[in-house]
Scaffold this motif. Structure first.
Motif, mmCIF file in Angstrom:
data_model
loop_
_atom_site.group_PDB
_atom_site.id
_atom_site.type_symbol
_atom_site.label_atom_id
_atom_site.label_comp_id
_atom_site.label_asym_id
_atom_site.label_seq_id
_atom_site.Cartn_x
_atom_site.Cartn_y
_atom_site.Cartn_z
ATOM 1 N N GLY A 115 0.949 -1.320 -0.128
ATOM 2 C CA GLY A 115 -0.015 0.053 0.042
ATOM 3 C C GLY A 115 0.749 1.343 -0.103
ATOM 4 O O GLY A 115 0.326 2.195 -0.675
ATOM 5 N N PHE A 116 2.028 1.375 0.868
ATOM 6 C CA PHE A 116 2.759 2.352 0.845
ATOM 7 C C PHE A 116 3.431 2.703 -0.596
ATOM 8 O O PHE A 116 3.697 3.731 -1.070
ATOM 9 C CB PHE A 116 3.947 2.090 1.715
ATOM 10 N N MET A 117 3.963 1.562 -1.050
ATOM 11 C CA MET A 117 4.433 1.492 -2.558
ATOM 12 C C MET A 117 3.372 2.499 -3.829
ATOM 13 O O MET A 117 3.828 3.047 -4.255
ATOM 14 C CB MET A 117 5.031 0.434 -3.069
ATOM 15 N N VAL A 118 2.246 1.713 -3.662
ATOM 16 C CA VAL A 118 1.406 2.475 -4.480
ATOM 17 C C VAL A 118 0.964 4.014 -4.092
ATOM 18 O O VAL A 118 0.970 4.787 -5.152
ATOM 19 C CB VAL A 118 0.144 1.596 -4.436
ATOM 20 N N ASP A 119 0.776 4.192 -2.894
ATOM 21 C CA ASP A 119 0.368 5.520 -2.623
ATOM 22 C C ASP A 119 1.510 6.584 -2.655
ATOM 23 O O ASP A 119 1.519 7.527 -3.313
ATOM 24 C CB ASP A 119 0.424 5.563 -1.020
ATOM 25 N N SER A 121 3.919 6.153 -5.017
ATOM 26 C CA SER A 121 3.838 6.229 -6.478
ATOM 27 C C SER A 121 2.761 7.050 -7.186
ATOM 28 O O SER A 121 3.064 7.633 -8.214
ATOM 29 C CB SER A 121 3.985 4.663 -7.150
ATOM 30 N N ARG A 122 1.579 6.974 -6.715
ATOM 31 C CA ARG A 122 0.600 7.558 -7.451
ATOM 32 C C ARG A 122 0.088 8.830 -6.787
ATOM 33 O O ARG A 122 -1.027 9.328 -7.076
ATOM 34 C CB ARG A 122 -0.333 6.431 -7.663
ATOM 35 N N GLY A 123 0.356 9.326 -5.542
ATOM 36 C CA GLY A 123 0.122 10.275 -4.753
ATOM 37 C C GLY A 123 -1.311 10.335 -4.208
ATOM 38 O O GLY A 123 -2.047 11.341 -4.207
ATOM 39 N N VAL A 124 -1.764 8.989 -3.857
ATOM 40 C CA VAL A 124 -3.006 8.969 -3.221
ATOM 41 C C VAL A 124 -3.418 9.676 -2.107
ATOM 42 O O VAL A 124 -4.271 10.688 -1.952
ATOM 43 C CB VAL A 124 -3.230 7.408 -2.939
ATOM 44 N N SER A 125 -2.738 9.699 -1.149
ATOM 45 C CA SER A 125 -2.689 10.561 0.253
ATOM 46 C C SER A 125 -2.541 11.756 -0.114
ATOM 47 O O SER A 125 -3.340 12.828 0.314
ATOM 48 C CB SER A 125 -1.647 10.162 1.202
ATOM 49 N N ARG A 126 -1.578 12.174 -1.147
ATOM 50 C CA ARG A 126 -1.397 13.591 -1.226
ATOM 51 C C ARG A 126 -2.572 14.364 -1.894
ATOM 52 O O ARG A 126 -3.058 15.397 -1.678
ATOM 53 C CB ARG A 126 -0.095 13.946 -2.180
ATOM 54 N N THR A 127 -3.168 13.733 -3.058
ATOM 55 C CA THR A 127 -4.205 14.279 -3.723
ATOM 56 C C THR A 127 -5.623 14.056 -2.895
ATOM 57 O O THR A 127 -6.515 15.206 -2.969
ATOM 58 C CB THR A 127 -4.386 13.505 -5.132
ATOM 59 N N GLY A 142 2.825 9.190 -12.385
ATOM 60 C CA GLY A 142 2.959 8.412 -11.461
ATOM 61 C C GLY A 142 4.193 7.292 -12.022
ATOM 62 O O GLY A 142 4.786 7.374 -13.029
ATOM 63 N N ARG A 143 4.149 6.349 -11.085
ATOM 64 C CA ARG A 143 5.229 5.278 -11.594
ATOM 65 C C ARG A 143 4.526 3.607 -11.421
ATOM 66 O O ARG A 143 3.890 3.656 -10.327
ATOM 67 C CB ARG A 143 6.624 5.172 -10.795
ATOM 68 N N GLN A 144 4.566 2.948 -12.279
ATOM 69 C CA GLN A 144 3.944 1.705 -12.214
ATOM 70 C C GLN A 144 4.987 0.653 -11.444
ATOM 71 O O GLN A 144 6.294 0.941 -11.242
ATOM 72 C CB GLN A 144 3.708 0.815 -13.394
ATOM 73 N N ALA A 254 12.768 10.767 -3.308
ATOM 74 C CA ALA A 254 11.561 11.386 -3.680
ATOM 75 C C ALA A 254 10.412 11.426 -2.572
ATOM 76 O O ALA A 254 9.363 12.291 -2.515
ATOM 77 C CB ALA A 254 11.243 10.392 -4.752
ATOM 78 N N GLY A 255 10.500 10.412 -1.671
ATOM 79 C CA GLY A 255 9.622 10.427 -0.722
ATOM 80 C C GLY A 255 9.994 9.535 0.403
ATOM 81 O O GLY A 255 10.884 8.371 0.320
ATOM 82 N N ALA A 256 9.113 9.212 1.347
ATOM 83 C CA ALA A 256 9.311 8.033 2.413
ATOM 84 C C ALA A 256 7.831 7.763 3.036
ATOM 85 O O ALA A 256 7.069 8.601 2.949
ATOM 86 C CB ALA A 256 10.335 8.366 3.488
ATOM 87 N N ALA A 257 7.967 6.662 3.330
ATOM 88 C CA ALA A 257 6.723 6.032 4.261
ATOM 89 C C ALA A 257 7.319 5.378 5.380
ATOM 90 O O ALA A 257 8.186 4.655 5.589
ATOM 91 C CB ALA A 257 5.770 5.336 3.186
ATOM 92 N N MET A 258 6.265 5.320 6.615
ATOM 93 C CA MET A 258 6.702 4.713 7.694
ATOM 94 C C MET A 258 5.573 4.513 8.581
ATOM 95 O O MET A 258 4.650 5.217 8.760
ATOM 96 C CB MET A 258 7.926 5.642 8.596
ATOM 97 N N ASP A 259 5.696 3.315 9.160
ATOM 98 C CA ASP A 259 4.773 3.003 10.273
ATOM 99 C C ASP A 259 5.348 2.881 11.575
ATOM 100 O O ASP A 259 4.788 2.667 12.582
ATOM 101 C CB ASP A 259 4.281 1.494 9.942
#
Length: 325
Positions: A115-119, A121-127, A142-144, A254-259
């Protein structure tokens, strides 16, 4: 026998569950911690004075001083894999058994990585945040995942499950782990420096210990590509947060995601989570009913074995367990 379930009421709801609690109550007389704050050492000594077994959550520390002051205590049962907050040597010296639960959260954490990789790559949370705030979101390229390269640091249970997901997505898979060798032809094992330099997504799943403290620091981040994303689903102490914040602010990655992070209860640090190119979740990687029940039911089975005088699966110091029933 008496068992202290040290979870606060909120932790019991989220991280233990009704089914496991009923199982524990069927096996022993259960003392429930009713306070909203986790038990510190003094509180744990007071609450467990009459207990034979403590079942502890991640916020309840098994400090060295508690074991000598709880002469009735036979076992300290940790409802998780991570037992770094338990002084196993002090427990062993007192003859107290320490156990850990198995990794029931493998699939849940691997799915969150996806989920983090998709988000990212595609700006789900941002948009989504833009729409919620009444702003017009920017449509960015985005990036596939298909055809992209994932670098997995630490090839344990979660890393292997994530690699299987990545195969289905037709990603190229790199792994770095000095303690594991893989013969999977779809997985290329490389040194950490090569993984960092070559990956589009760097997923940190390495074990947390003294050797991996600040594993991802300024030098490691400098090796990553500018378009790459860093994802941490292990523990906060693997990351030099000041170095990561600088790399993110300066757009060197480009960015990061963390839990996870260095805030209390292994939460992501607010300073990092607040950055525009960061996605953060509050340590919920294993927070699914299946994952939680796996571990909490295992503690029930461990307690049942301890009552029978048996060292259960998950015991870490069975050879020094002298306070047997």
């Amino acid at each position: 026998m008496k068992v202290l379930l040290a979870h606060t009421p909120e932790m019991r709801r989220n991280y233990y569950g009704e089914r496991s609690l009923k199982g524990l109550q069927a096996a022993a007389e259960v003392i429930l911690h009713q306070g909203d704050a986790p038990l510190d050492a003094a509180g744990l000594i007071a609450a467990a004075g009459d207990a034979d077994i403590i079942v502890a959550d991640r916020m309840t520390e098994g400090r060295g001083e508690i074991f000598a002051q709880l002469p009735k205590l036979r076992a300290f049962v940790r409802c998780a894999v991570d037992i770094r907050n338990v002084d196993v040597e002090a427990a062993s010296q007192a003859g107290v058994l320490v156990t850990r639960a198995g990794p029931g959260f493998v699939q849940a954490v691997a799915e969150l990585a996806l989920g983090f990789m998709v988000d990212l790559s595609r700006g789900v949370s941002r948009t989504t945040a833009d729409y919620h705030a009444g702003r017009t979101p920017e449509a960015r390229m985005g990036r596939q995942l298909a055809g992209s390269r994932i670098g997995i640091i630490g090839f344990g249970s979660i890393g292997r499950h994530l690699a299987e997901i990545a195969k289905v997505l037709r990603m190229e898979i790199l792994v770095s782990d000095p303690f594991v060798t893989t013969d999977d032809p779809a997985v290329r094992q490389v040194a950490l420096d090569e993984l960092l330099a070559a990956s589009d997504y760097v997923v940190c799943l390495a074990i947390a210990n003294a050797q991996t403290e600040n594993l991802i620091g300024q030098a490691a981040l400098a090796r990553m590509q500018r378009h790459a994303f860093f994802i941490n689903l292990s523990r906060g102490n693997l990351v030099d947060e000041a170095a990561l914040a600088a790399a993110l602010r300066e757009n060197r990655i480009a960015g990061a995601a963390m839990d996870v992070g260095r805030a209390p209860d292994q939460m992501p640090s607010p300073e990092l989570a607040n950055l525009h190119n960061v996605i953060a979740t509050p340590h919920v990687g294993g927070l699914t009913p299946q994952a939680i029940e796996y571990q909490s039911l295992e503690t029930v089975r461990q307690v049942e074995a301890i009552i029978r005088g048996e060292a259960p699966q998950g015991a870490v110091n069975a050879d020094r367990w002298t306070r047997r029933p």
